[in-house]
Scaffold this motif. Structure first.
Motif, mmCIF file in Angstrom:
data_model
loop_
_atom_site.group_PDB
_atom_site.id
_atom_site.type_symbol
_atom_site.label_atom_id
_atom_site.label_comp_id
_atom_site.label_asym_id
_atom_site.label_seq_id
_atom_site.Cartn_x
_atom_site.Cartn_y
_atom_site.Cartn_z
ATOM 1 N N VAL A 83 38.050 59.739 35.010
ATOM 2 C CA VAL A 83 37.171 60.576 35.850
ATOM 3 C C VAL A 83 37.648 60.508 37.296
ATOM 4 N N ASP A 84 38.111 59.306 37.699
ATOM 5 C CA ASP A 84 38.596 59.124 39.068
ATOM 6 C C ASP A 84 39.981 59.735 39.280
ATOM 7 N N MET A 85 40.566 60.300 38.239
ATOM 8 C CA MET A 85 41.811 61.051 38.414
ATOM 9 C C MET A 85 41.508 62.534 38.657
ATOM 10 N N ILE A 86 40.280 62.954 38.389
ATOM 11 C CA ILE A 86 39.839 64.329 38.658
ATOM 12 C C ILE A 86 39.254 64.395 40.076
ATOM 13 N N TYR A 87 38.483 63.373 40.441
ATOM 14 C CA TYR A 87 37.730 63.393 41.691
ATOM 15 C C TYR A 87 38.591 63.549 42.959
ATOM 16 N N PRO A 88 39.716 62.823 43.122
ATOM 17 C CA PRO A 88 40.467 62.970 44.379
ATOM 18 C C PRO A 88 40.937 64.394 44.659
ATOM 19 N N LEU A 89 41.341 65.114 43.602
ATOM 20 C CA LEU A 89 41.755 66.505 43.784
ATOM 21 C C LEU A 89 40.570 67.351 44.248
ATOM 22 N N LEU A 90 39.425 67.166 43.595
ATOM 23 C CA LEU A 90 38.224 67.907 43.985
ATOM 24 C C LEU A 90 37.809 67.562 45.408
ATOM 25 N N PHE A 91 37.847 66.273 45.745
ATOM 26 C CA PHE A 91 37.484 65.827 47.097
ATOM 27 C C PHE A 91 38.396 66.496 48.127
ATOM 28 N N ALA A 92 39.706 66.417 47.887
ATOM 29 C CA ALA A 92 40.682 66.974 48.834
ATOM 30 C C ALA A 92 40.472 68.468 49.035
ATOM 31 N N LEU A 93 40.357 69.208 47.932
ATOM 32 C CA LEU A 93 40.165 70.657 47.999
ATOM 33 C C LEU A 93 38.847 71.026 48.668
ATOM 34 N N THR A 94 37.777 70.463 48.145
ATOM 35 C CA THR A 94 36.438 70.820 48.607
ATOM 36 C C THR A 94 36.245 70.539 50.084
ATOM 37 N N TYR A 95 36.567 69.324 50.492
ATOM 38 C CA TYR A 95 36.240 68.952 51.867
ATOM 39 C C TYR A 95 37.198 69.530 52.898
ATOM 40 N N SER A 96 38.446 69.818 52.504
ATOM 41 C CA SER A 96 39.317 70.511 53.461
ATOM 42 C C SER A 96 38.833 71.953 53.639
ATOM 43 N N LEU A 97 38.417 72.593 52.537
ATOM 44 C CA LEU A 97 37.891 73.961 52.629
ATOM 45 C C LEU A 97 36.533 74.004 53.337
#
Length: 192
Positions: A83-97
């Motif tokens: 699950v923690d291999m999915i979260y960093p990508l989502l975090f990076a995308l979401t919060y930069s946008l």
């Protein structure tokens, strides 16, 4: 850098940002309420490495992995880490946008402030490197090395520092946006 900037500018519609924000926080909530507690059932109250923003040392990792036991280490590897291999990508995308979205509202997106949008991406990369280190240590246990622990701990520190810096910046940007909105309402009230 230019490609990333174009990607950000192309994807900062309110709907996309909101959808990503909801998805990211659902995954984060799932980790906090399901996978982390499930793994911690085996840890005798010790915190998991991903939940230690100030880092850790060889003694702590040895003690934690020993406390987890074989089933706990396997749970860490097969439940929490995926699950923690999915979260960093989502975090990076979401919060930069998300930050780009608010910077655009402040008319600051085409300025050096745009580089602040890279901080969540930096945090996401550090999170992946931390996860890789944890996987390596879990698989090599009990043969842990000082270098693998120190390296992974450094990535944990980088992740937490960049994440903290990002949220401080986001709060400042939101405060500026609130002030701009209040001032706009005051000036339009004066014109009436």
């Amino acid at each position: 850098m230019k490609r990333l900037r174009k990607f950000i500018e192309k994807n900062i519609s309110g709907k996309k940002v909101l959808g990503l924000f909801i998805l990211t926080n659902l995954v984060y909530t799932f980790m906090l309420t399901v996978t982390v507690p499930k793994t911690m059932e085996f840890s005798n109250g010790m915190k998991l490495l991903d939940m230690m923003p100030t880092g850790y040392d060889l003694n702590y990792v040895s003690e934690l992995f020993n406390s987890l036991g074989e089933i706990g280490r396997e749970t860490y590897l097969t439940n929490q880490i995926p699950v923690d291999m999915i979260y960093p990508l989502l975090f990076a995308l979401t919060y930069s946008l998300l930050l780009a979205y608010f910077l655009k509202k402040l008319n600051k997106l085409n300025s050096p402030f745009t580089y602040l949008c890279f901080i969540p991406i930096f945090a996401g990369i550090a999170d992946y490197l931390e996860n890789s280190g944890i996987i390596t240590m879990l698989k090599s246990y009990p043969d842990l090395t000082e270098i693998s622990v120190k390296t992974t701990s450094i990535f944990s520190l980088i992740k937490s520092i960049s994440t903290t810096a990002f949220f401080i910046i986001l709060i400042i940007v939101l405060m500026k946006l609130a002030l701009k909105t209040i001032n706009k309402k005051k000036s339009s009230a004066h014109k009436i």
